[in-house]
Design an enzyme around this catalytic site. Structure first.
Site, mmCIF file in Angstrom:
data_model
loop_
_atom_site.group_PDB
_atom_site.id
_atom_site.type_symbol
_atom_site.label_atom_id
_atom_site.label_comp_id
_atom_site.label_asym_id
_atom_site.label_seq_id
_atom_site.Cartn_x
_atom_site.Cartn_y
_atom_site.Cartn_z
ATOM 1 N N TYR A 15 7.277 -4.563 15.401
ATOM 2 C CA TYR A 15 7.239 -4.437 13.948
ATOM 3 C C TYR A 15 8.155 -3.313 13.474
ATOM 4 C CZ TYR A 15 2.854 -7.166 14.060
ATOM 5 O OH TYR A 15 1.910 -8.129 14.240
ATOM 6 N N GLY A 16 8.814 -3.557 12.359
ATOM 7 C CA GLY A 16 9.689 -2.533 11.774
ATOM 8 C C GLY A 16 8.945 -1.343 11.220
ATOM 9 N N ARG A 49 29.023 24.130 1.094
ATOM 10 C CA ARG A 49 28.609 22.906 0.388
ATOM 11 C C ARG A 49 29.017 21.644 1.121
ATOM 12 N NH1 ARG A 49 30.678 23.752 -5.214
ATOM 13 N NH2 ARG A 49 30.662 21.505 -5.451
ATOM 14 N N LYS A 91 8.996 -0.993 2.598
ATOM 15 C CA LYS A 91 8.304 -0.054 3.481
ATOM 16 C C LYS A 91 9.187 0.528 4.574
ATOM 17 C CE LYS A 91 4.828 -1.664 6.050
ATOM 18 N NZ LYS A 91 3.398 -2.039 6.242
ATOM 19 N N ALA A 148 43.078 44.850 -5.787
ATOM 20 C CA ALA A 148 41.723 44.557 -6.266
ATOM 21 C C ALA A 148 41.743 44.275 -7.761
ATOM 22 C CB ALA A 148 40.803 45.740 -5.962
ATOM 23 N N ASN A 183 39.533 26.763 -8.983
ATOM 24 C CA ASN A 183 40.096 25.507 -8.489
ATOM 25 C C ASN A 183 40.040 24.391 -9.525
ATOM 26 O OD1 ASN A 183 37.270 25.526 -8.222
ATOM 27 N ND2 ASN A 183 37.355 23.856 -6.734
ATOM 28 N N ASN A 187 1.134 1.934 6.871
ATOM 29 C CA ASN A 187 0.744 1.141 5.716
ATOM 30 C C ASN A 187 0.780 1.929 4.423
ATOM 31 O OD1 ASN A 187 0.119 -1.415 6.984
ATOM 32 N ND2 ASN A 187 -1.512 -0.287 7.997
ATOM 33 N N ARG A 210 0.805 -1.232 0.000
ATOM 34 C CA ARG A 210 0.000 0.000 0.000
ATOM 35 C C ARG A 210 0.838 1.282 0.000
ATOM 36 N NH1 ARG A 210 -4.063 -0.597 4.709
ATOM 37 N NH2 ARG A 210 -2.851 -2.441 5.271
ATOM 38 N N THR A 219 3.538 -13.853 10.291
ATOM 39 C CA THR A 219 4.262 -13.260 11.422
ATOM 40 C C THR A 219 4.934 -14.331 12.292
ATOM 41 O OG1 THR A 219 2.106 -13.197 12.540
ATOM 42 C CG2 THR A 219 2.892 -11.132 11.585
HETATM 43 C C1 UD1 Z 1 -0.896 -8.712 12.787
HETATM 44 C C2 UD1 Z 1 -1.559 -9.616 13.818
HETATM 45 C C3 UD1 Z 1 -2.858 -8.945 14.294
HETATM 46 C C4 UD1 Z 1 -2.561 -7.574 14.847
HETATM 47 C C5 UD1 Z 1 -1.820 -6.737 13.822
HETATM 48 C C6 UD1 Z 1 -1.392 -5.442 14.435
HETATM 49 C C7 UD1 Z 1 -0.950 -11.857 13.124
HETATM 50 C C8 UD1 Z 1 -1.405 -13.114 12.462
HETATM 51 N N1 UD1 Z 1 -1.856 -10.884 13.226
HETATM 52 O O1 UD1 Z 1 -1.747 -8.663 11.682
HETATM 53 O O2 UD1 Z 1 -3.458 -9.744 15.312
HETATM 54 O O3 UD1 Z 1 -3.776 -6.940 15.205
HETATM 55 O O4 UD1 Z 1 -0.651 -7.432 13.363
HETATM 56 O O5 UD1 Z 1 -0.808 -4.632 13.449
HETATM 57 O O6 UD1 Z 1 0.181 -11.783 13.549
HETATM 58 N N2 UD1 Z 1 5.950 -9.695 8.560
HETATM 59 C C9 UD1 Z 1 7.117 -10.323 8.251
HETATM 60 N N3 UD1 Z 1 7.061 -11.559 7.661
HETATM 61 C C10 UD1 Z 1 5.894 -12.150 7.347
HETATM 62 C C11 UD1 Z 1 4.694 -11.489 7.664
HETATM 63 C C12 UD1 Z 1 4.756 -10.258 8.280
HETATM 64 O O7 UD1 Z 1 8.210 -9.818 8.505
HETATM 65 O O8 UD1 Z 1 5.940 -13.253 6.821
HETATM 66 C C13 UD1 Z 1 6.003 -8.358 9.185
HETATM 67 C C14 UD1 Z 1 5.444 -7.295 8.263
HETATM 68 O O9 UD1 Z 1 6.479 -6.715 7.496
HETATM 69 C C15 UD1 Z 1 4.806 -6.320 9.221
HETATM 70 C C16 UD1 Z 1 4.458 -7.159 10.450
HETATM 71 O O10 UD1 Z 1 5.179 -8.352 10.336
HETATM 72 O O11 UD1 Z 1 5.690 -5.313 9.623
HETATM 73 C C17 UD1 Z 1 2.965 -7.407 10.570
HETATM 74 O O12 UD1 Z 1 2.532 -8.168 9.483
HETATM 75 P P1 UD1 Z 1 1.090 -7.993 8.862
HETATM 76 O O13 UD1 Z 1 0.939 -8.949 7.763
HETATM 77 O O14 UD1 Z 1 0.834 -6.559 8.567
HETATM 78 O O15 UD1 Z 1 0.150 -8.447 10.069
HETATM 79 P P2 UD1 Z 1 -1.364 -8.083 10.244
HETATM 80 O O16 UD1 Z 1 -2.155 -8.821 9.252
HETATM 81 O O17 UD1 Z 1 -1.521 -6.620 10.263
HETATM 82 CA CA CA Z 2 -0.402 -4.711 9.475
#
Ligand code: UD1
Ligand code: CA
Length: 461
Positions: free
Chosen positions: A102-103, A335, A22, A425, A388, A229, A15, A80
């Protein structure tokens, strides 16, 4: 307390509509991932911080400049839970508490995570998650509590019954687990949902089934858990982070005029009694001393200013160092690679590049000083240019101390001007000038008495 932080950052973030992963987008003057790393560093050492990378793994690695941070590669994004599972080998032995964040959540405060860890430590539970009561929790997992108030399950939006979806307590996706229990049971996670993903949220049910309890700590301000997002949320996070930074510098004794117009990056430090005027920007890893003034619309980027430095309005200072009491601008441009000495002056429409002005040196108006070394108390007149560049190579100009460079001098580098010399000058200086000499390099003036009066008389006829 022994804390390991795992930062999930493998997702692409569709998104964002971007070719860039991201977490590489910026808010508050840092990439999203750097923001989360900085917060994590307030909790534990770099050696206990791990970033799970996937999309553009190399670029994300490069964006994390703190030495010692670990990386875990998740080649395929299978949820996740899977993101943490792939780090099992590196993480399992570390013990203590496992914090998962989360990052793409740059607003989370270290103090909140500390409360989460304290809650996990104080309770007898296997872990504590962060939750928040939301007006509209659509899209979030819902926190289903049992009669005792412990967490019974997290139900994802897609899987919830209408009754479960009516629950307004949302899972923020941020957890603190007792590491030993977490790793002992992680193998029980199954991708048994329509998305065929490993859900980290399933660990709640798994640990409960094993006889443990899970608690939820409510976040008073759900904004802290805002995950970015899209670009609108990115702008929102940027605004919040900048407001926090401004507040921090103001409480530390810096006057910020019209703070809503001022931009100060997260890594900037500013000393007491410095005044920042409206629309100024202080960027990168800049450090500003005490009692300085940063003029309106000035931009100071990646630079070091000692105490009592004055940067006039509309001045650009990039990758340079400015010593005590120096005055720069208005309308000057440093600069890069410059060193401006104590009490030196750089005035309007002066450009410096790789230039060193010693203490008390002055270039007050309209000059270009590139690859130049200028001695103490030397005065550079208006319109002075260091040539220069010969079209192929760059050359140095070395000017000694107490030199007088007359206005509109052209110094063809490489060239050396000795201490105490005097350049007339309008001179084009192509040969070295020894100390205390006068150099004159311009056409002799011709004088025709009455010429103008006669011309006017001729024109009248
Ligand atoms: C997740 C939670 C949800 C919570 C929400 C809060 C789960 C199944 N659900 O949902 O309960 O309310 O976060 O924001 O965990 N990521 C990875 N690798 C992956 C998948 C995700 O690194 O394979 C990272 C994504 O980059 C992201 C974060 O984990 O930063 C969350 O992933 P996302 O898919 O957005 O989780 P949600 O569906 O939002
Ligand atoms: Ca999310």
């Amino acid at each position: 307390m022994n804390v390991t932080v795992v930062i999930l950052a493998a997702g692409l973030g569709t998104r964002m509509k971007s070719r860039m992963a991201k977490v590489l987008h910026r808010a508050g003057g840092r990439t999203l991932i750097e923001n989360v790393v900085a917060t994590s560093l307030e909790l534990t050492s770099a050696e206990r911080i791990f970033v799970v990378v996937g999309h553009q793994a190399d670029q994300v690695r490069q964006a994390v400049t703190t030495p010692g941070i670990g990386f875990i590669e998740q080649r395929e994004q299978k949820g996740t839970g899977h993101a943490v599972l792939v780090g099992r080998e590196a993480l399992e032995g570390l013990g203590g508490y496992l914090v998962i964040v989360y990052g793409d959540g740059p607003l989370l405060r270290a103090a909140t995570l500390r409360r989460l860890i304290t809650a996990a430590d104080a309770s007898g539970s296997a872990g504590v998650l962060l939750s928040a009561h939301m007006e509209d929790p659509t899209g979030y997992g819902r926190v289903i509590r049992n009669a005792e108030g412990h967490v019974a399950a997290i139900v994802e939006q897609k899987a919830g019954t209408p009754e479960q979806l009516a629950v307004r307590e949302a899972n923020m996706g941020i957890y603190c687990y007792r590491a030993e229990l977490f790793w002992k049971h992680i193998g029980e996670m199954r991708p048994d949902n329509p998305a065929k993903e490993y859900y980290l949220t399933d660990m709640v049910t798994i640990l409960r089934r094993a006889g443990h309890s899970i608690d939820a700590l409510e976040l008073p301000d759900p904004q802290e858990a805002l995950g970015i997002n899209d670009r609108a949320e990115l702008a929102q996070a940027d605004r919040i982070l900048r407001e926090r930074k401004l507040r921090e510098v103001m409480l530390a004794g810096v006057t910020v005029q019209k703070p809503e117009t001022v931009t100060i990056d997260a890594d900037v430090t500013i000393g007491m009694d410095t005044v920042v005027e409206p629309f100024a920007q202080i960027l990168g890893k800049s450090s500003i001393g005490e009692n300085c003034r940063i003029g309106s619309c000035a931009i100071v980027d990646q630079s070091e200013l000692a105490d009592e430095v004055e940067i006039g309005p509309f001045t650009l200072v990039n990758a340079s160092r400015v010593e005590h009491g120096a005055r720069i601008g208005p309308f000057a441009r440093l600069r890069f690679g410059n060193q401006v000495g104590e009490a030196a002056h750089v005035g309007n429409f002066v450009e410096l590049k790789n230039a060193k002005l010693a203490a008390g040196a002055k270039a007050n108006h309209l000059a270009y000083l590139g690859d130049a070394d200028i001695g103490t108390r030397t005065n550079v007149g208006a319109g002075t240019i260091t040539c220069n560049y010969d079209g192929t190579h760059k050359h140095k100009t070395a000017i000694g101390a107490n030199v007088f460079v007359g206005s509109n001098s052209t110094l063809v580098a490489p060239i050396e001007i000795g201490d105490g010399a005097y350049l007339a000058a309008g001179s084009v200086i192509t040969e070295n000038v020894p100390p205390d000499a006068l150099a004159l390099g311009r056409a002799r003036q011709a004088l025709k008495p009455d010429w103008a009066r006669k011309r006017r008389a001729r024109q009248k006829k």
